[in-house]
Motif scaffolding. Structure first.
Motif, PDB file in Angstrom:
ATOM      1  N   GLY A 164      33.935  17.070  46.261  1.00  0.00           N
ATOM      2  CA  GLY A 164      34.481  18.421  46.100  1.00  0.00           C
ATOM      3  C   GLY A 164      35.457  18.550  44.956  1.00  0.00           C
ATOM      4  O   GLY A 164      35.646  19.640  44.415  1.00  0.00           O
ATOM      5  N   HIS A 165      36.072  17.445  44.558  1.00  0.00           N
ATOM      6  CA  HIS A 165      37.051  17.528  43.468  1.00  0.00           C
ATOM      7  C   HIS A 165      36.607  16.765  42.229  1.00  0.00           C
ATOM      8  O   HIS A 165      37.425  16.249  41.470  1.00  0.00           O
ATOM      9  CB  HIS A 165      38.443  17.136  43.974  1.00  0.00           C
ATOM     10  N   ILE A 166      35.298  16.750  42.015  1.00  0.00           N
ATOM     11  CA  ILE A 166      34.743  16.439  40.700  1.00  0.00           C
ATOM     12  C   ILE A 166      34.682  17.759  39.938  1.00  0.00           C
ATOM     13  O   ILE A 166      34.216  18.770  40.468  1.00  0.00           O
ATOM     14  CB  ILE A 166      33.323  15.853  40.836  1.00  0.00           C
ATOM     15  N   PRO A 174      41.590  27.228  38.008  1.00  0.00           N
ATOM     16  CA  PRO A 174      42.442  26.184  38.588  1.00  0.00           C
ATOM     17  C   PRO A 174      42.080  25.955  40.055  1.00  0.00           C
ATOM     18  O   PRO A 174      41.798  26.904  40.785  1.00  0.00           O
ATOM     19  CB  PRO A 174      43.855  26.765  38.458  1.00  0.00           C
ATOM     20  N   CYS A 175      42.087  24.676  40.446  1.00  0.00           N
ATOM     21  CA  CYS A 175      41.796  24.300  41.826  1.00  0.00           C
ATOM     22  C   CYS A 175      43.112  23.914  42.495  1.00  0.00           C
ATOM     23  O   CYS A 175      44.002  23.386  41.818  1.00  0.00           O
ATOM     24  CB  CYS A 175      40.825  23.119  41.813  1.00  0.00           C
ATOM     25  N   PRO A 176      43.253  24.175  43.785  1.00  0.00           N
ATOM     26  CA  PRO A 176      44.504  23.765  44.454  1.00  0.00           C
ATOM     27  C   PRO A 176      44.839  22.285  44.289  1.00  0.00           C
ATOM     28  O   PRO A 176      46.005  21.892  44.420  1.00  0.00           O
ATOM     29  CB  PRO A 176      44.230  24.095  45.927  1.00  0.00           C
ATOM     30  N   CYS A 177      43.860  21.445  43.966  1.00  0.00           N
ATOM     31  CA  CYS A 177      44.149  20.010  43.786  1.00  0.00           C
ATOM     32  C   CYS A 177      44.882  19.742  42.483  1.00  0.00           C
ATOM     33  O   CYS A 177      45.403  18.653  42.262  1.00  0.00           O
ATOM     34  CB  CYS A 177      42.857  19.198  43.830  1.00  0.00           C
ATOM     35  N   GLY A 178      44.912  20.734  41.566  1.00  0.00           N
ATOM     36  CA  GLY A 178      45.585  20.560  40.283  1.00  0.00           C
ATOM     37  C   GLY A 178      44.643  20.488  39.096  1.00  0.00           C
ATOM     38  O   GLY A 178      45.072  20.636  37.949  1.00  0.00           O
ATOM     39  N   GLY A 181      37.922  23.829  37.748  1.00  0.00           N
ATOM     40  CA  GLY A 181      36.464  23.895  37.837  1.00  0.00           C
ATOM     41  C   GLY A 181      35.847  22.888  38.793  1.00  0.00           C
ATOM     42  O   GLY A 181      34.719  22.434  38.583  1.00  0.00           O
ATOM     43  N   CYS A 182      36.576  22.540  39.862  1.00  0.00           N
ATOM     44  CA  CYS A 182      36.037  21.567  40.828  1.00  0.00           C
ATOM     45  C   CYS A 182      34.833  22.164  41.563  1.00  0.00           C
ATOM     46  O   CYS A 182      34.719  23.382  41.735  1.00  0.00           O
ATOM     47  CB  CYS A 182      37.100  21.192  41.847  1.00  0.00           C
ATOM     48  N   VAL A 183      33.965  21.268  42.055  1.00  0.00           N
ATOM     49  CA  VAL A 183      32.824  21.704  42.874  1.00  0.00           C
ATOM     50  C   VAL A 183      33.304  22.602  44.012  1.00  0.00           C
ATOM     51  O   VAL A 183      32.735  23.661  44.268  1.00  0.00           O
ATOM     52  CB  VAL A 183      32.067  20.476  43.428  1.00  0.00           C
TER      53      VAL A 183
HETATM   54 ZN   LIG Z   1      39.946  20.237  42.934  1.00  0.00          ZN
END
Ligand SMILES: [Zn+2]
Length: 317
Positions: A164-166, A174-178, A181-183
């Motif tokens: 999910g975070h590739i 922006p993704c909450p992981c930082g 464009g994450c999956v």
């Molecule tokens: Zn992410």
């Protein structure tokens, strides 16, 4: 004393489930509590302890030789700690030590929930018989795990395969992981629904704006709903193709609520895979829905407990 069973715990943001499981993956006893996710860490642990106590009240408990835990992540199996996003009271929480104490000193194996579902799919589901597989859970988030060389590959901290975070969109949202464009930022259920709403899809009179409602609209031919699933399918395909190219998986299994969308997801996903999985050694890659059901987390946690023991080969996990 025969210790032919294992105890399994499936710890999520809404429910803590427990079971006693035999070597064939059959569930012989069950217990569960709601997760007091907004409470402090020790209150959450008390709920886990209550589940273990319920299991320990079973006459079968004395046959349990180990405990397997599949937990919402992130987890750190090397440190024995968990920091589930949805349980703020647990940050670097020493879950393995606490469960070992609550379970009378039994050995404890910890894996992330995506890895647990991968273990279950490899043992009993769609990845059975496949030595190299990626299993994914596509629902509120996107998680996953890997089977490589015929064995579960949790990685040093128990998080390997967290597809999910590739990033599949270098300059994406922006993704909450930082990252960007994450999956997950494109293909999770809430993001499928968000994109459909932003592009003009309107829910039925019941007001349901879930990804399942978008899937129903897509099946009925709504072009915006179709497009939102196609975009999710392309993100998943790019992530799956990257994984296959790196480690030569031959099957990708998709579970979770979005995985139940059927051909609305799988038809564009298979098409997109032909665009992204292009090299000769990944062209035979297949993508299929998961087969294990709501007990997948428990069954996978049991598999981890069985694998952690020296006689794991007996279980054939
Ligand atoms: Zn992410």
């Amino acid at each position: 004393m025969h210790t032919d069973l294992v105890a399994a715990l499936d710890i999520g943001g809404t429910k803590i489930a427990g079971a006693l499981v035999d070597r064939e993956g059959r569930i012989l006893a069950r217990a569960h509590r709601p997760t007091p996710a907004r409470e402090d860490g020790d209150t959450v642990m008390a709920a886990v302890g209550a589940v273990i106590a319920d299991l320990a009240a079973s006459p079968l408990w004395e046959r349990a030789g180990a405990v397997g835990i599949g937990s919402a992540g992130p987890v750190d199996a090397s440190a024995g700690t968990v920091s589930p996003v949805n349980v703020p009271g647990w940050r670097d929480y020493p879950l393995v030590a606490k469960v070992r104490d609550a379970a009378g000193g039994l050995p404890v194996e910890l894996i992330g929930d995506g890895v647990a579902i991968t273990a279950a799919e490899h043992w009993q589901g769609a990845a059975r018989g496949h030595d190299n597989a990626l299993c994914m859970v596509v629902s509120t988030g996107v998680g996953g795990g890997l089977v490589l060389g015929g064995r579960l590959h949790p990685g040093p901290t128990g998080n390997a395969g967290h597809i999910g975070h590739i990033s599949v969109d270098l300059d994406g949202d922006p993704c909450p992981c930082g990252a960007r464009g994450c999956v997950e930022r494109i293909a999770s259920g809430p993001n499928i629904a968000r994109r459909a709403l932003e592009n003009g899809w309107r829910p039925a009179p019941d007001g349901d704006t879930s990804a399942a409602a978008v899937a129903a609209a897509a099946r009925a031919g709504d072009p915006v709903a179709v497009a939102s699933f196609e975009r999710a399918a392309r993100a998943l395909a790019a992530g799956i193709a990257a994984t296959a190219t790196l480690v030569e998986i031959d099957i990708a299994v998709i579970g979770g609520g979005v995985g139940k969308a059927g051909e609305v997801l799988f038809a564009p996903l298979r098409k997109a895979l032909t665009e992204y999985a292009t090299l000769s050694f990944v062209q035979r890659l297949t993508v299929v829905p998961a087969r294990t059901g709501t007990d997948a987390g428990l069954v996978g946690a049991a598999a981890a407990a069985l694998m952690g023991r020296t006689d794991a080969a007996v279980a054939g996990v």
